[in-house]
Design an enzyme around this catalytic site. Structure first.
Site, short mmCIF file in Angstrom:
data_model
loop_
_atom_site.label_atom_id
_atom_site.label_comp_id
_atom_site.label_asym_id
_atom_site.label_seq_id
_atom_site.Cartn_x
_atom_site.Cartn_y
_atom_site.Cartn_z
CE LYS A 179 38.29 -38.74 -3.32
NZ LYS A 179 39.05 -37.78 -4.97
CG ASP A 196 21.31 -51.53 -7.46
OD1 ASP A 196 22.91 -50.61 -7.67
OD2 ASP A 196 21.60 -52.21 -6.50
CB ALA A 204 54.32 -36.98 1.12
CB CYS A 229 40.33 -46.57 -7.17
SG CYS A 229 37.63 -46.22 -6.65
CE LYS A 241 37.69 -51.87 -6.98
NZ LYS A 241 38.12 -52.06 -8.51
CG PHE A 264 47.54 -37.91 -8.18
CD1 PHE A 264 46.71 -37.32 -8.93
CD2 PHE A 264 46.37 -39.46 -7.43
CE1 PHE A 264 45.60 -36.99 -8.96
CE2 PHE A 264 45.58 -39.82 -7.44
CZ PHE A 264 44.41 -38.50 -7.94
CG LEU A 265 53.95 -35.70 -7.42
CD1 LEU A 265 55.56 -34.90 -7.96
CD2 LEU A 265 54.33 -36.95 -7.16
N GLY A 271 43.96 -44.29 -0.16
CA GLY A 271 42.98 -45.20 0.44
C GLY A 271 41.74 -45.50 -0.61
CG ASN A 316 42.69 -46.57 -11.37
OD1 ASN A 316 42.73 -45.25 -11.47
ND2 ASN A 316 41.64 -47.20 -10.35
P1 NAD Z 1 28.96 -49.35 -6.00
O1 NAD Z 1 29.32 -50.11 -4.58
O2 NAD Z 1 29.28 -47.77 -5.66
O3 NAD Z 1 28.42 -49.44 -6.14
C1 NAD Z 1 27.75 -50.73 -7.28
C2 NAD Z 1 26.27 -50.77 -7.24
O4 NAD Z 1 25.88 -51.96 -7.87
C3 NAD Z 1 25.47 -51.42 -6.23
O5 NAD Z 1 24.19 -49.89 -5.99
C4 NAD Z 1 24.83 -51.95 -5.94
O6 NAD Z 1 23.66 -52.66 -5.16
C5 NAD Z 1 24.98 -52.91 -7.67
N1 NAD Z 1 24.51 -54.09 -8.02
C6 NAD Z 1 25.66 -55.25 -7.58
N2 NAD Z 1 25.56 -55.88 -8.29
C7 NAD Z 1 24.27 -55.88 -9.30
C8 NAD Z 1 23.64 -56.90 -9.97
N3 NAD Z 1 23.83 -58.12 -10.94
N4 NAD Z 1 23.11 -55.95 -10.27
C9 NAD Z 1 22.49 -54.47 -10.79
N5 NAD Z 1 22.95 -53.94 -9.63
C10 NAD Z 1 24.12 -54.52 -8.82
O7 NAD Z 1 30.61 -49.40 -7.50
P2 NAD Z 1 31.03 -47.91 -7.90
O8 NAD Z 1 32.01 -47.61 -6.07
O9 NAD Z 1 30.36 -47.37 -7.93
O10 NAD Z 1 32.40 -49.13 -8.83
C11 NAD Z 1 31.78 -49.24 -9.71
C12 NAD Z 1 32.71 -49.98 -10.56
O11 NAD Z 1 33.73 -49.06 -11.14
C13 NAD Z 1 34.41 -50.77 -9.72
O12 NAD Z 1 34.33 -51.38 -10.45
C14 NAD Z 1 35.20 -50.20 -9.63
O13 NAD Z 1 36.15 -50.53 -9.78
C15 NAD Z 1 35.20 -48.81 -10.92
N6 NAD Z 1 34.90 -46.87 -11.04
C16 NAD Z 1 35.07 -47.39 -9.61
C17 NAD Z 1 35.24 -45.65 -9.53
C18 NAD Z 1 34.47 -44.96 -8.22
O14 NAD Z 1 35.52 -43.84 -7.82
N7 NAD Z 1 34.00 -44.89 -7.05
C19 NAD Z 1 36.10 -44.81 -10.27
C20 NAD Z 1 35.44 -45.72 -12.21
C21 NAD Z 1 36.00 -46.52 -11.99
C1 UGA Z 2 40.65 -43.00 -8.25
C2 UGA Z 2 41.56 -42.78 -9.74
O1 UGA Z 2 41.85 -41.45 -9.52
C3 UGA Z 2 40.32 -42.01 -10.88
O2 UGA Z 2 41.17 -41.42 -11.66
C4 UGA Z 2 39.91 -43.17 -11.25
O3 UGA Z 2 38.83 -43.33 -11.88
C5 UGA Z 2 39.01 -44.09 -9.63
O4 UGA Z 2 39.82 -43.87 -8.79
C6 UGA Z 2 38.88 -45.44 -9.60
O5 UGA Z 2 39.16 -46.39 -10.56
O6 UGA Z 2 37.80 -45.34 -8.99
P1 UGA Z 2 39.16 -42.11 -6.15
O7 UGA Z 2 39.58 -43.42 -5.53
O8 UGA Z 2 38.37 -41.84 -6.70
O9 UGA Z 2 39.81 -42.10 -7.28
O10 UGA Z 2 40.02 -40.51 -5.80
P2 UGA Z 2 42.42 -39.62 -5.42
O11 UGA Z 2 41.43 -38.60 -5.09
O12 UGA Z 2 42.52 -40.84 -6.70
O13 UGA Z 2 42.52 -40.52 -4.19
C7 UGA Z 2 42.78 -41.95 -4.09
C8 UGA Z 2 43.46 -42.05 -2.48
O14 UGA Z 2 44.92 -41.44 -3.03
C9 UGA Z 2 43.24 -41.05 -2.03
O15 UGA Z 2 42.80 -41.87 -0.16
C10 UGA Z 2 43.98 -39.07 -1.49
O16 UGA Z 2 43.74 -38.85 -0.25
C11 UGA Z 2 45.45 -40.01 -2.08
N1 UGA Z 2 45.79 -39.54 -2.79
C12 UGA Z 2 45.48 -38.76 -3.41
C13 UGA Z 2 47.28 -38.68 -1.63
O17 UGA Z 2 48.21 -39.90 -0.88
N2 UGA Z 2 48.41 -38.01 -2.74
C14 UGA Z 2 47.78 -37.57 -3.75
O18 UGA Z 2 48.27 -36.62 -3.90
C15 UGA Z 2 46.57 -38.20 -4.22
#
Ligand code: NAD
Ligand code: UGA
Length: 443
Positions: free
Chosen positions: A332, A31, A257, A265, A268, A254-255, A262, A213
Site C-alpha cells: 500500500k 533487538d 476495491a 498483517c 497472516k 475499507f471499502l 496485502g 483484522n
Molecule cells: P517486524 O518484523 O517489523 O519487526 C520485528 C522485530 O523483532 C525485528 O527487528 C526482529 O529482529 C526483532 N526480533 C525477533 N526476535 C527477537 C528476539 N527474540 N529478541 C529481540 N528482538 C527480536 O514486525 P512488526 O511488523 O513490527 O510486527 C510485530 C508484531 O506486531 C507482529 O505480531 C505483528 O502481527 C503485530 N502487528 C504489526 C503491525 C504492523 O503494522 N506491522 C500492526 C499491529 C500489530
Molecule cells: C492493518 C490494520 O489496518 C491495522 O489496524 C492493524 O494494526 C495492522 O493491519 C496489523 O495488525 O498489523 P496495515 O496492514 O498496515 O494495517 O494496512 P491497512 O491500511 O489496513 O491495509 C491493508 C491492506 O488492505 C493493504 O494492502 C491495502 O491496500 C488494502 N486495502 C485497505 C484495500 O484493498 N482496500 C481498502 O479499502 C483498505
C-alpha cells in the site's frame, strides 16, 4: 514517567518505544539484529515510516530513548530498572497457516533468564488466543529463581504508513489480564492518549485483535466481490461504496476495491484465525471465502492484462514478447513494506506467463530488489511507461495521482492501463485515448 523496555524494533516495536518516549517515559529498545541497533543508535531507521525518524532523533537527543542488543541493559539498568517490558517481535505465518511463535518464545525465555526484579510483561505482538498463558508458563519455567511477574495482553492496532498518528490517537486500547493491578499500570501509560481503555481477560483481548483484522479483511473481500459483480452488470463500485458508506452502520472505510489486501498483517492474521478455528474443529467458511476472494483479486488484474494485450497464438505464452509496466511495489502507499505485496505477486504471475516487467516504487525498490528477479527497476513512472504494452497501477502513491498522462500515452507502446487502485477516472482516461480498466468500474 515509567521505565519501559521494548523487545523488537520493527514497525510496531520502534513506533511503540518512540511514542512512549515522546510521552515522557524512559524507553530502552532491544533487538537481536545488531545492524538495526547500531544504525538506530545514530538515528538511522530500519524502516520507512512517515514522521518517525524525526521523533526517534528528538527522543534519542533528549536521552529518553535508547537502543541495545542486551536484554540485561534493557531490563536491569541499575539507575532505571524497567517496570514494564513490551514484546513486539514478529509472528509470521507457520507451515500450516498458524502464527509462528518462535520469536515470542525466544523473547519470553530471555526475559525469564535476565529479569532481576518484578516485571509486567506486555504482549503487543499479534498472537494466538491463549498465548498469554503460554508466555507466563515459559517465564515461570525458565526463571533461574522465582521473581514475581504478570502478563498483560495489549494488541496493537496501528497501520503502517500512518503508524505515529494511529498510535497517538487510538480508537481504543485493549488490555487483557487477570491481574487488575498490572492492567491498571499499563493503562496509566496510555492515559495521555485519551482513547477509550477496555480491560478484559487475556483470551478475549487476543481475540479482539484477530476479529478486528479479520473483519476489515472481510470488508475488503466483500467490496471486491461486489466489484466483480459490478463489472458484469455495468455498475460503478466506487459509487456503490460511497453510497453504502453513508449508512453509519456500514461506514465508508475499507471499502476500496482493488487488488485485494496485502501486507504483513491481514493475510497472516486471517490465515491464523482460520487455523485456530480448524484446530478446534470449527469450520471457518467466511474466512476461507475472504482468503479465496483476496487471491482472485490479484489474479483478476493479470487476467485483464492478458485479455487486453495477450497473444492469441497457441505457440506462445500469453504474455511472451510483451512488456508490462508496474507502478508501485509496496502493499500500500506510504510504506516500504513488501511482505505479502500484491504487486510482487502480480509481477511473478506476469513473468510466469512469459511477460517482461519494468517497475518503479518511490520507497520500496531496495526491499523489492532483494526478492525480484529479471525486473527492470526504473527511476520513475515515465521510464516504466516507455515502450510498455500495458501499465498496471499497483500502489496508490500520491505521485501516481497526478502523472502527465498525455506524456505516458505518447511513450507507451500500447495505451493500455489496468488501474488496480481505481485511482483514475474512467471517462477521462478514455477521453485521453487510453484503453483503461479499473476494478468494478462498470464496463
Ligand atoms: P517486524 O518484523 O517489523 O519487526 C520485528 C522485530 O523483532 C525485528 O527487528 C526482529 O529482529 C526483532 N526480533 C525477533 N526476535 C527477537 C528476539 N527474540 N529478541 C529481540 N528482538 C527480536 O514486525 P512488526 O511488523 O513490527 O510486527 C510485530 C508484531 O506486531 C507482529 O505480531 C505483528 O502481527 C503485530 N502487528 C504489526 C503491525 C504492523 O503494522 N506491522 C500492526 C499491529 C500489530
Ligand atoms: C492493518 C490494520 O489496518 C491495522 O489496524 C492493524 O494494526 C495492522 O493491519 C496489523 O495488525 O498489523 P496495515 O496492514 O498496515 O494495517 O494496512 P491497512 O491500511 O489496513 O491495509 C491493508 C491492506 O488492505 C493493504 O494492502 C491495502 O491496500 C488494502 N486495502 C485497505 C484495500 O484493498 N482496500 C481498502 O479499502 C483498505
Amino acid at each position: 514517567m515509567k521505565n519501559i523496555a521494548v523487545i523488537g524494533v520493527g514497525y510496531v516495536g520502534l513506533v511503540t518505544g518512540t511514542c512512549f518516549a515522546d510521552l515522557g517515559n524512559r524507553v530502552t529498545c532491544v533487538d537481536v539484529n545488531e545492524e538495526r541497533i547500531a544504525n538506530l543508535k545514530q538515528g538511522i531507521l530500519p524502516i520507512y515510516e512517515p514522521g518517525l525518524e524525526e521523533v526517534v532523533r528528538r527522543n534519542l537527543a533528549a536521552g529518553r530513548l535508547s537502543f541495545t542488543t542486551s536484554y540485561a541493559e534493557a531490563l536491569n539498568c541499575p539507575e532505571a530498572p524497567a517496570e514494564l517490558v513490551f514484546i513486539a517481535v514478529n509472528t509470521p505465518t507457520g507451515v500450516d497457516g498458524e502464527a509462528e511463535l518462535r520469536y515470542v518464545r525466544a523473547a519470553a525465555e530471555m526475559i525469564a533468564q535476565t529479569m532481576d526484579h518484578p516485571l509486567i510483561i506486555v504482549n503487543k505482538s499479534t498472537v494466538p488466543v491463549g498465548t498469554g498463558d503460554w508466555v507466563a508458563d515459559i517465564v515461570r519455567n525458565k526463571q533461574p529463581k522465582p521473581i514475581p511477574f504478570s502478563v498483560v495482553s495489549n494488541p496493537e492496532f496501528l497501520r503502517e504508513g500512518s503508524a505515529l498518528s494511529d498510535f497517538m490517537n487510538p480508537d481504543r486500547i485493549v488490555l487483557g489480564s487477570l491481574d487488575e493491578e498490572a492492567a491498571q499500570k499499563v493503562a496509566q501509560l496510555y492515559l495521555p492518549l485519551r482513547g477509550p481503555i477496555m480491560i478484559t481477560d487475556p483470551r478475549t483481548a487476543e481475540m479482539i485483535k484477530y476479529a478486528s483484522n479479520a473483519f476489515l479483511a472481510t470488508k475488503i473481500s466483500f467490496i471486491n466481490e461486489i466489484a466483480n459483480i459490478c463489472e458484469a452488470l455495468g455498475a460503478d463500485v466506487k459509487e456503490v461504496a460511497a453510497g453504502m458508506g453513508y449508512d453509519k452502520r456500514i461506514g465508508r472505510a475499507f471499502l476500496d476495491a482493488g487488488l485485494g489486501y496485502g501486507g504483513s498483517c491481514f493475510p497472516k492474521d486471517v490465515k491464523a484465525l482460520a487455523h485456530m478455528a480448524n484446530v478446534q474443529g470449527k469450520h471457518p467458511q467466511l474466512l476461507e471465502a475472504v482468503m479465496q476472494i483476496n487471491a482472485d483479486a490479484r489474479r483478476s488484474i493479470v487476467a485483464k492484462v492478458r485479455a487486453l494485450v495477450g497473444n492469441n497464438s497457441t505457440h506462445l505464452n500469453r504474455l511472451e514478447g510483451k512488456t508490462i509496466g508496474v507502478l508501485g511495489l509496496a502493499f500500500k502507499a506510504n510504506t516500504d513494506d513488501i511482505r505479502e505485496s500484491q504487486p510482487i505477486d502480480i509481477i511473478r504471475m506476469i513473468q510466469a506467463d512469459g511477460g517482461t516487467v519494468k517497475a518503479y516504487d518511490p520507497v520500496a525498490m531496495p526491499n523489492a530488489a532483494k526478492v525480484l528477479h529479471n525486473v527492470k527497476l526504473c527511476a520513475d513512472a515515465y521510464e516504466v511507461a516507455e515502450g510498455s504494452d500495458a501499465l498496471i497501477l499497483a500502489t496508490e502513491w500520491n505521485e501516481f495521482k497526478n502523472l502527465d498522462l498525455a506524456r505516458i500515452k505518447r511513450i507507451m507502446k500500447q495505451p493500455v492501463i489496468v488501474d488496480g487502485r481505481n485511482l483514475y477516472d474512467p471517462p477521462a482516461m478514455r477521453e485521453l485515448g487510453f484503453i483503461y480498466r479499473g476494478v468494478g468500474r462498470g464496463y
